[in-house]
Design a protein around this motif. Structure first.
Motif, PDB file in Angstrom:
ATOM      1  N   PRO A   3       0.742  -1.205  -0.010  1.00  0.00           N
ATOM      2  CA  PRO A   3       0.053   0.087  -0.016  1.00  0.00           C
ATOM      3  C   PRO A   3       0.807   1.207  -0.129  1.00  0.00           C
ATOM      4  N   ALA A   4       0.426   2.362  -0.697  1.00  0.00           N
ATOM      5  CA  ALA A   4       1.128   3.539  -0.816  1.00  0.00           C
ATOM      6  C   ALA A   4       1.370   4.161   0.807  1.00  0.00           C
ATOM      7  N   PRO A   5       2.325   4.666   1.196  1.00  0.00           N
ATOM      8  CA  PRO A   5       2.666   5.049   2.375  1.00  0.00           C
ATOM      9  C   PRO A   5       1.673   6.462   2.818  1.00  0.00           C
ATOM     10  N   PRO A   6       1.398   6.396   3.942  1.00  0.00           N
ATOM     11  CA  PRO A   6       0.154   7.532   4.310  1.00  0.00           C
ATOM     12  C   PRO A   6       1.007   8.773   3.981  1.00  0.00           C
ATOM     13  N   ARG A   7       0.308   9.599   3.635  1.00  0.00           N
ATOM     14  CA  ARG A   7       0.901  11.095   2.865  1.00  0.00           C
ATOM     15  C   ARG A   7       1.093  11.760   4.395  1.00  0.00           C
ATOM     16  N   THR A   8       2.500  12.257   4.375  1.00  0.00           N
ATOM     17  CA  THR A   8       3.091  13.370   5.375  1.00  0.00           C
ATOM     18  C   THR A   8       2.983  14.713   4.930  1.00  0.00           C
ATOM     19  N   TRP A   9       2.572  15.449   5.722  1.00  0.00           N
ATOM     20  CA  TRP A   9       2.428  16.810   5.266  1.00  0.00           C
ATOM     21  C   TRP A   9       3.624  17.489   5.874  1.00  0.00           C
ATOM     22  N   ASP A  13       4.968  21.872   2.541  1.00  0.00           N
ATOM     23  CA  ASP A  13       3.728  21.551   1.620  1.00  0.00           C
ATOM     24  C   ASP A  13       2.516  22.339   2.141  1.00  0.00           C
ATOM     25  N   LEU A  14       2.352  22.325   3.655  1.00  0.00           N
ATOM     26  CA  LEU A  14       1.209  23.184   4.180  1.00  0.00           C
ATOM     27  C   LEU A  14       1.126  24.657   3.725  1.00  0.00           C
ATOM     28  N   ILE A  15       2.241  25.110   3.582  1.00  0.00           N
ATOM     29  CA  ILE A  15       2.531  26.688   3.259  1.00  0.00           C
ATOM     30  C   ILE A  15       2.023  26.917   1.626  1.00  0.00           C
ATOM     31  N   ASP A  48      12.715  30.137  11.210  1.00  0.00           N
ATOM     32  CA  ASP A  48      13.079  28.812  11.823  1.00  0.00           C
ATOM     33  C   ASP A  48      12.040  27.639  10.749  1.00  0.00           C
ATOM     34  N   LEU A  49      10.830  28.218  10.402  1.00  0.00           N
ATOM     35  CA  LEU A  49       9.700  27.498   9.721  1.00  0.00           C
ATOM     36  C   LEU A  49      10.540  27.068   8.460  1.00  0.00           C
ATOM     37  N   TYR A  50      11.284  28.174   7.782  1.00  0.00           N
ATOM     38  CA  TYR A  50      12.084  27.826   6.527  1.00  0.00           C
ATOM     39  C   TYR A  50      13.276  27.127   6.537  1.00  0.00           C
ATOM     40  N   LEU A  51      13.820  27.093   7.794  1.00  0.00           N
ATOM     41  CA  LEU A  51      15.266  26.511   8.161  1.00  0.00           C
ATOM     42  C   LEU A  51      14.637  25.017   8.087  1.00  0.00           C
ATOM     43  N   GLN A  52      13.600  24.781   8.877  1.00  0.00           N
ATOM     44  CA  GLN A  52      13.139  23.378   9.075  1.00  0.00           C
ATOM     45  C   GLN A  52      12.032  23.008   8.095  1.00  0.00           C
ATOM     46  N   PHE A  53      11.753  23.463   6.692  1.00  0.00           N
ATOM     47  CA  PHE A  53      10.743  23.380   6.126  1.00  0.00           C
ATOM     48  C   PHE A  53      10.133  21.920   5.607  1.00  0.00           C
ATOM     49  N   GLU A  54      11.338  21.032   5.777  1.00  0.00           N
ATOM     50  CA  GLU A  54      11.137  19.580   5.445  1.00  0.00           C
ATOM     51  C   GLU A  54      10.400  18.817   6.659  1.00  0.00           C
ATOM     52  N   GLN A  55      10.393  19.544   7.834  1.00  0.00           N
ATOM     53  CA  GLN A  55       9.837  18.728   9.199  1.00  0.00           C
ATOM     54  C   GLN A  55       8.288  18.346   8.803  1.00  0.00           C
ATOM     55  N   PRO A  56       7.908  17.081   9.216  1.00  0.00           N
ATOM     56  CA  PRO A  56       6.569  16.778   9.144  1.00  0.00           C
ATOM     57  C   PRO A  56       5.685  17.089  10.141  1.00  0.00           C
ATOM     58  N   LEU A  57       4.606  17.364  10.192  1.00  0.00           N
ATOM     59  CA  LEU A  57       3.820  17.491  11.456  1.00  0.00           C
ATOM     60  C   LEU A  57       3.227  16.358  11.838  1.00  0.00           C
ATOM     61  N   SER A  58       3.015  16.448  13.325  1.00  0.00           N
ATOM     62  CA  SER A  58       2.405  15.305  13.706  1.00  0.00           C
ATOM     63  C   SER A  58       0.770  15.306  13.457  1.00  0.00           C
ATOM     64  N   LYS A  59       0.069  14.070  13.752  1.00  0.00           N
ATOM     65  CA  LYS A  59      -1.126  14.100  13.342  1.00  0.00           C
ATOM     66  C   LYS A  59      -1.983  15.136  14.292  1.00  0.00           C
ATOM     67  N   ALA A  60      -1.857  15.216  15.276  1.00  0.00           N
ATOM     68  CA  ALA A  60      -2.122  16.322  16.431  1.00  0.00           C
ATOM     69  C   ALA A  60      -1.993  17.708  15.762  1.00  0.00           C
ATOM     70  N   LEU A  62      -1.493  18.688  12.546  1.00  0.00           N
ATOM     71  CA  LEU A  62      -2.244  18.850  11.587  1.00  0.00           C
ATOM     72  C   LEU A  62      -3.608  18.817  11.713  1.00  0.00           C
ATOM     73  N   ASN A  63      -4.158  18.368  12.798  1.00  0.00           N
ATOM     74  CA  ASN A  63      -5.616  18.496  13.154  1.00  0.00           C
ATOM     75  C   ASN A  63      -5.877  19.952  13.636  1.00  0.00           C
ATOM     76  N   THR A  64      -4.817  20.635  14.552  1.00  0.00           N
ATOM     77  CA  THR A  64      -4.850  22.076  14.908  1.00  0.00           C
ATOM     78  C   THR A  64      -4.808  22.730  13.595  1.00  0.00           C
ATOM     79  N   PHE A  65      -3.800  22.530  12.974  1.00  0.00           N
ATOM     80  CA  PHE A  65      -3.514  23.380  11.526  1.00  0.00           C
ATOM     81  C   PHE A  65      -5.049  23.511  10.816  1.00  0.00           C
ATOM     82  N   ARG A  66      -5.639  22.134  10.673  1.00  0.00           N
ATOM     83  CA  ARG A  66      -6.843  22.042   9.906  1.00  0.00           C
ATOM     84  C   ARG A  66      -8.006  22.776  10.426  1.00  0.00           C
ATOM     85  N   SER A  67      -8.068  22.908  11.790  1.00  0.00           N
ATOM     86  CA  SER A  67      -9.180  23.509  12.405  1.00  0.00           C
ATOM     87  C   SER A  67      -8.965  25.054  12.254  1.00  0.00           C
TER      88      SER A  67
END
Ligand code: SAM
Ligand code: GLN
Length: 282
Positions: A3-9, A13-15, A48-60, A62-67
């Motif tokens: 199966p395809a790996p779950p999509r990490t954001w 990607d979010l920006i 630092d967001l740009y220095l660490q721009f490859e850092q994935p967000l955790s599920k939690a 990501l949920n906060t971001f979505r809300s």
């Protein structure tokens, strides 16, 4: 088949995704607002967001971001969502009890810088405290008295003063339209409620539905505070001045009537959009 790996954001990607999504909802300052959201959620500075721009967000995360994104596209200002608003390069706590500080209000600070340090300053209608606190942090006064008719606004202003470790400030509960002021000051500052009742329905929903009504309008023609300032001119020391934010060009002729040339000298300062924004009265 595996199966395809779950999509990490990742941050980047979010920006990118958020910028398109916000723009399709007519949010003009899209990238900056996304940086505020991500900076808040991940406790990172903008750089630092740009220095660490490859850092994935955790599920939690990501949920906060979505809300946050959903609340934003429903019209809530980003400052209310994260409970913080920038003013003159610093962060101030905001809640529904205070007006979100506006960039055009920074003009008052710019003018004061040109005038040089004052002894005593009075601010009427301090809200979050952003003006009064910035005056002290920028070394533009010895002491400041800041008032508001709203006790819940004063509580936030006090928190902001503590947050910025400012102590030469005295917050007072006071109704400027009703109660007289017995002392006098070198400089009197105010960004008063200047929106007329009939202009309220034309405001952007972000402003109309989220800033406290008593911070926006005087419940009349938007000029009541200026009339009161004209009658209370004894609050200025000799040689002192008032710097009052105004609503723009349409209020200039009215202000010229209120601050009559036989008694006052009146000058207007334009904001970064070229709109008359601060009246200087002597
Ligand atoms: N100084 C802050 C700023 O520039 O972001 C807030 C300005 S907001 C436009 C106006 C403020 O005046 C509000 O905090 C409101 O509570 C306060 N206010 C309204 N009526 C007042 C009154 N009669 N006396 C004193 N303050 C009043
Ligand atoms: N400048 C605010 C706005 O754009 C109004 C604040 C005020 O009335 N002083 O709605």
């Amino acid at each position: 088949m595996t199966p395809a790996p779950p999509r990490t954001w990742r941050i980047i990607d979010l920006i990118k995704w958020g910028e398109d999504y916000f723009k399709s909802h007519n949010i003009s300052n899209a990238r900056r607002e996304l940086e505020w959201f991500l900076g808040y959620i991940l406790d990172l500075k903008r750089i630092d967001l740009y220095l660490q721009f490859e850092q994935p967000l955790s599920k939690a995360e990501l949920n906060t971001f979505r809300s946050f994104v959903m609340r934003r596209i429903k019209g809530e200002p980003f400052q209310h969502i994260i409970g913080i608003a920038p003013f003159y390069g610093r962060d101030f706590k905001v809640t529904g009890a205070v007006l979100v500080p506006r960039p055009e209000t920074e003009l008052i600070i710019e003018i004061l810088k040109k005038h040089g340090r004052a002894g005593s300053v009075l601010e009427i209608g301090t809200g979050s405290g952003c003006i009064a606190i910035t005056v002290l942090l920028e070394n533009l006064a010895d002491t400041v008295i800041a008032t508001d008719v709203s006790k819940s606004a004063l509580a936030i202003a006090r928190e902001n003063a503590e947050r910025h470790k400012v102590s030469q400030i005295s917050f007072r509960h006071h109704d400027f339209l009703q109660d007289d002021i017995s002392s006098s000051f070198d400089v009197v500052l105010s960004n008063p409620p200047y929106i007329g009742t009939d202009e309220m329905s034309g405001l952007q929903p972000e402003v109309r539905d989220h800033d406290p009504p008593a911070a926006l309008t005087d419940g009349a023609d938007g000029l009541n505070f200026y009339r009161r300032f004209a009658r209370q001119r004894a609050i200025l020391n000799t040689g002192g001045c008032m710097l009052l934010e105004i609503g723009g060009e349409h209020q200039v002729p009215e202000l010229e009537k209120i601050f009559q040339p036989a008694i006052f000298s009146l000058k207007f300062h334009k904001d970064h959009l070229g709109i008359p924004r601060v009246a200087e009265i002597r």
